[in-house]
Design an enzyme around this catalytic site. Structure first.
Site, PDB file in Angstrom:
ATOM      1  N   CYS A  54      -0.203   3.820  -2.932  1.00  9.67           N
ATOM      2  CA  CYS A  54      -1.539   4.380  -2.711  1.00  9.67           C
ATOM      3  C   CYS A  54      -1.511   5.391  -1.575  1.00  9.67           C
ATOM      4  O   CYS A  54      -2.118   6.476  -1.650  1.00  9.67           O
ATOM      5  CB  CYS A  54      -2.537   3.266  -2.367  1.00  9.67           C
ATOM      6  SG  CYS A  54      -2.637   1.933  -3.576  1.00  9.67           S
ATOM      7  N   GLY A  74       0.780  -1.231   0.000  1.00  5.40           N
ATOM      8  CA  GLY A  74       0.000   0.000   0.000  1.00  5.40           C
ATOM      9  C   GLY A  74       0.809   1.277   0.000  1.00  5.40           C
ATOM     10  O   GLY A  74       0.239   2.366   0.097  1.00  5.40           O
ATOM     11  N   THR A  75       2.122   1.171  -0.144  1.00  5.66           N
ATOM     12  CA  THR A  75       2.982   2.356  -0.072  1.00  5.66           C
ATOM     13  C   THR A  75       2.606   3.412  -1.113  1.00  5.66           C
ATOM     14  O   THR A  75       2.470   4.595  -0.800  1.00  5.66           O
ATOM     15  CB  THR A  75       4.455   1.955  -0.260  1.00  5.66           C
ATOM     16  OG1 THR A  75       4.791   0.970   0.711  1.00  5.66           O
ATOM     17  CG2 THR A  75       5.362   3.150  -0.100  1.00  5.66           C
TER      18      THR A  75
END
Length: 263
Positions: free
Chosen positions: A211, A208-209
């Site tokens: 996003c 998720g980095t």
């Protein structure tokens, strides 16, 4: 009561909660803005990868967008997984009629290497979506996909930025996290440069980095920050979230969107 700035994410759903719409909304809450969403696709996804993905009809995406923007309004928009050429063109058309800064995260593949955008959509991303962007935030794999340039050192990041800017975004943020050494990013509009460096944390739980970073930038822009201010603040936030990333399931866990609260 004061109304918080409003940010709209246009992206896919991650059933595991680490990336996509779920990561976007967590980031927006953590940074004090009101997050809203247009779901473009539903994925069956966990810490090991993406087991399935189903895009929504363009009509459903358009209806969600108009419902939010025409009634509630937005101060910034962030785009993520758009799945298909039709959805890329639909979203680009909607963005062109919206008077708000746009952060485009040109998502092509997941953290695990799963395709999240049809190969046929590449031309539409280049010619329709990127020109609508206030800031485009490709990582080095996405740079190669968009421009054909393979960046293997810091020196190549300027060439990558120039190649991305040629497609029309006002600013390009080239994320150099896949290089060795410190986590180094380059933000430029072709005239001024900002190099953002942070220590690399020894933590594999980084789902998720991308996003999270793009949503944090959009949150800063919605608050009225300049692009360099918003990106610098977002870099600080995501660096802390990576450091606090935690194991979940049998694979790669998520960054911790609530790290400031927990600390």
């Amino acid at each position: 009561m004061p109304i918080p700035p409003r940010v709209l994410t246009v992206a896919g759903s991650d059933s595991g909660g680490g990336a996509g719409i779920q990561a976007d909304l967590k980031t927006m809450l953590a940074l004090g803005v009101h997050g809203m969403s247009v779901v473009t696709a539903v994925t069956a996804q966990n810490s090991r990868g993406v087991q399935g993905a189903w895009e929504l009809p363009a009509e459903a995406v358009r209806a969600q967008y108009r419902s939010v923007v025409d009634d509630i309004g937005v101060q910034a928009v962030k785009t993520g997984m758009l799945a298909s050429e039709e959805l890329v063109r639909t979203v680009a058309e909607l963005l062109a009629g919206t008077a708000a800064p746009v952060v485009v995260d040109p998502v092509g593949i997941s953290k695990h290497g799963d395709a999240l955008l049809a190969a046929s959509a590449l031309d539409a991303v280049r010619t329709k979506l990127l020109p609508a962007a206030t800031v485009a935030t490709p990582n080095l794999d996405e740079v190669a996909w968009l421009t054909g340039l393979r960046v293997v050192s810091e020196a190549g990041m300027r060439r990558a930025a120039d190649a991305v800017l040629a497609y029309g975004p006002r600013w390009a943020l080239i994320k150099g996290g896949h290089l060795e050494g410190d986590a180094l990013d380059l933000l430029t509009d072709g005239a001024e440069e900002h190099w953002l460096r942070a220590p690399r944390h020894d933590n594999r739980h980084t789902h998720g980095t991308g996003c999270t970073l793009a949503s944090a930038i959009a949150s800063g822009l919605a608050k009225g920050h300049t692009v360099p201010e918003a990106v610098a603040a977002a870099k600080d936030y995501v660096t802390g979230a990576i450091a606090a990333g935690f194991p979940l399931g049998d694979g790669i866990g998520p960054v911790d969107h609530a790290w400031r609260w927990r600390s």
